[in-house]
Design an enzyme around this catalytic site. Sequence first.
Site, PDB file in Angstrom:
ATOM      1  CD  GLU A 195      -3.126  -1.013   2.077  1.00 33.82           C
ATOM      2  OE1 GLU A 195      -3.072  -0.124   2.948  1.00 33.82           O
ATOM      3  OE2 GLU A 195      -4.086  -1.799   1.946  1.00 33.82           O
ATOM      4  CD  GLU A 230      -3.655  -6.028   3.816  1.00 32.64           C
ATOM      5  OE1 GLU A 230      -4.623  -5.451   4.361  1.00 32.64           O
ATOM      6  OE2 GLU A 230      -2.518  -5.556   3.740  1.00 32.64           O
TER       7      GLU A 230
HETATM    8  C1  GAL Z   1      -4.799  -2.589   5.017  1.00 38.04           C
HETATM    9  C2  GAL Z   1      -3.349  -2.508   5.454  1.00 38.04           C
HETATM   10  C3  GAL Z   1      -3.096  -3.342   6.668  1.00 38.04           C
HETATM   11  C4  GAL Z   1      -4.126  -3.060   7.707  1.00 38.04           C
HETATM   12  C5  GAL Z   1      -5.492  -3.347   7.144  1.00 38.04           C
HETATM   13  C6  GAL Z   1      -6.612  -3.182   8.140  1.00 38.04           C
HETATM   14  O1  GAL Z   1      -5.150  -1.579   4.176  1.00 38.04           O
HETATM   15  O2  GAL Z   1      -2.492  -2.938   4.421  1.00 38.04           O
HETATM   16  O3  GAL Z   1      -1.805  -3.073   7.161  1.00 38.04           O
HETATM   17  O4  GAL Z   1      -4.024  -1.744   8.102  1.00 38.04           O
HETATM   18  O5  GAL Z   1      -5.705  -2.498   6.071  1.00 38.04           O
HETATM   19  O6  GAL Z   1      -7.845  -3.443   7.550  1.00 38.04           O
END
Ligand code: GAL
Length: 814
Positions: free
Chosen positions: A447, A522
């Site tokens: 990110e 993610e």
């Molecule tokens: C993502 C990020 C993670 C964490 C997550 C929480 O955007 O890469 O490190 O913050 O969100 O939902």
Amino acid sequence: MKRLIFTVMLLLPALWMGAQSQREKVLLNQDWLFAKGHAANPEKDFNYGQALSFSKVAFLQESTLLNADQESRLSIPHTQKFDDSKWEKISLPHDWGMALDYSKEQFKVKGYRKLGGRSPENSVGWYRKRFTPELVKGDRYTLEFEGIFRDAQVWMNGIYLGRGESGYVPLVFDVTECLNYEPDAENVISVRVDATHSELWSYEGAGIYRNVWLHRTAPIHIPQWGTFVSSDVNLQTKEARVKAQVEVSNQSSNVANVIVQNSIIDHQGREINKSGGTLSIKPLETELFEIEMNVSEASLWSLKTPTLYTMHTDILVDGAVVDSYDTSFGIRDIRFDANEGFFLNGERVQIQGVCCHQDHAGVGIAVPDQLNAWRIARLKEYGVNAYRASHNPPTTAVLNACDTLGMLVMDEMRVLSSSDEGLNQMKTVIRRDRNHPSVIIWCLGNEEPAIQGSEKGRMIVERMKAVQRKLDPSRPCTAAMNGSWGEGFTYAVDVQGSNYYKIGNIDAVHKKFPNLPCIFTEEASTVMTRGIYETNAAKGFHQAYDRDHPGWGARAQEWMRYVDARKFVAGAFVWTGFDYGGESVEHYWPGVVSHFGILDYCGFPKDAFWYYKAWWTEEPVLHILPHWNGIGTDSVNVHLYTNMDEVELFMNGKSLGKKQVGKFDVPEWRVKYAPGKLLAKGKKNGKKYIELVETTGKPASLQLVSENGSAIQGDGNDVAIITVKVLDAKGRVVPTAENGIHFDVRNGKILGVGNGHPSSHEPDVFPSGSDVHRNAFGGYAQVLVTSDRSGQPIELTAVSEGLKESKIIVEVTK
Ligand code: GAL
């Protein structure tokens, strides 16, 4: 590096057999001293910032004959003579952040601990270790710190060695010339650690939190991480071609003519192939030796049978072995396909991944190796087959556990940068980790909204990828993007890494880039509190129904359905496998621990554990939620996490109806609460299963259970992971119990305690001799105990007012 290779088959095995290598590796985790310095006040920082720290160190401090500059003659902790008698005795790994209080005024990114820019008095730590090793003059010594959070400066016997800013990349110093070689001479390592800054947006700890080693080698030796073993395997014949690249460094003053002998040893200790050659190395140069060997009928490294081989390398000079180096490796075939996802050894494997931070309840980032191994085993229990080390390179113990237990790894850099510093961090990590068969992909960053969609971003990633390929052509790379998919980074990576399907259109990316494999780096980000079924912002709780999530997140069923429908997507990594310190979205304060974990901060399962287990394993799963201890008086949502074909729910003997279960379904009922029994019956492939949840009685007793066997090593490094249960008179865990529990240990040391409560502000660590205590949460707590090195069995007792106490004995081994 110049390459000189004369590959010859060696016919003289007797020459090296029985000879002694000079290589030795000593763990320096015990007997350190610690004191807090100060990030903004030199006087409170042992004069750092107002004394000379990098030159004339001893002279200015210790000279009494000369009328030296009095202002510079200040006491500093780098010198041997420094009075450290009042410093705290500690052992590594160490995270002093876990001893700090919480405050609402502090930074969210520090998990509200009194650490960082608003608490300079807590943000610098000094470490000293006095030790008297047996040293051999003429050999080479290196000091390795596996990880320090962060900005560490290191001195050996008052001599400045250098600085490492990263909180995640190992630091290695050649200390040969700085040691005291006289017999029985004491040596002193001093380290200043400044944890003021954050590299992530969650709790990252403070201190020397990974192992420290002193390595001894001959002047002619394989430098650290100086081997790379890769292989190509014919999946039909299982014939493997194993390639070893071995660097040999000559730190002597003469040209070295060496024999490099490599043997492949299988998991039963049998030598199955052997080959070598010679190298000629000029003084102070390093040469690369390359050799290829066959392995027939290779046992492939896989998730179910993670077979490991060892490449044993001997370096011989004048017929004597001067160095021996073992490289553990696996023979396996990996491939990402743009249309069909990920393949391991020719078979498609759906990536069932979790992202994990590295901290654990009670110890923070100072996770002992055995606890790391236990955490990986815990993930496997619910079907996880891939670990994303988010968002930083993992500790070696994690990779070792993934290698031996069978877990794929996405190995990630903290800094996405093509600067020398960024590239050097990446080079160190790749050299360290590239022999681990578990590692299947490098993630170059996470990110980076400012550049991920831009030409600049594309160029940076291309440069990183070129350097990655030079060091490891055997693996692809990705970068996790939270937007701009199809732009910038997308043009540079081998695998499109996308965070959260909801924020983009992966089908459009696939259409536009038909040759680019895709993975969700993610997914989920649902927030859940173990054993809690009502969201309550004041308490910092989220219902455990896998419902609450930030805008970008999705319920397990939602994202799994989405990914399942797209074969071209290799799978996904759930945010997260375990809860971690900080990032307690959406409520924040009083939450100090995140809620994203499928397991809580201690590794106790939330209900979602069974949902994932149902769809990520072949095992029959039938799990009822919520618990049935006065959960409400009216209409309660009862869910089943199950992979049965058909289920039926009963309350107190009365059927509440049957339901058919389709893939990813969650059968649910609205039930009017009455104490008693909830019984679920299920059928799967014609077999019958039942699951019972009962209203329990009041707390009556405690029970201590070891999670990792009845014995640990007595060296003070190993850890017993003890679960504390609050039971009713019938021996059932009381799911609402919050009893205060006190712990007493003999022949051991309590490293820390936890209970998985995301907003608990109770202490996690205790000064020695004080009353160690923790409330249970949802019927459970956890204690992490190590041996006091007395060689005696560890006795841990737990007491709580009105409850029958419990005692556990953990044997210690040598
Ligand atoms: C993502 C990020 C993670 C964490 C997550 C929480 O955007 O890469 O490190 O913050 O969100 O939902």
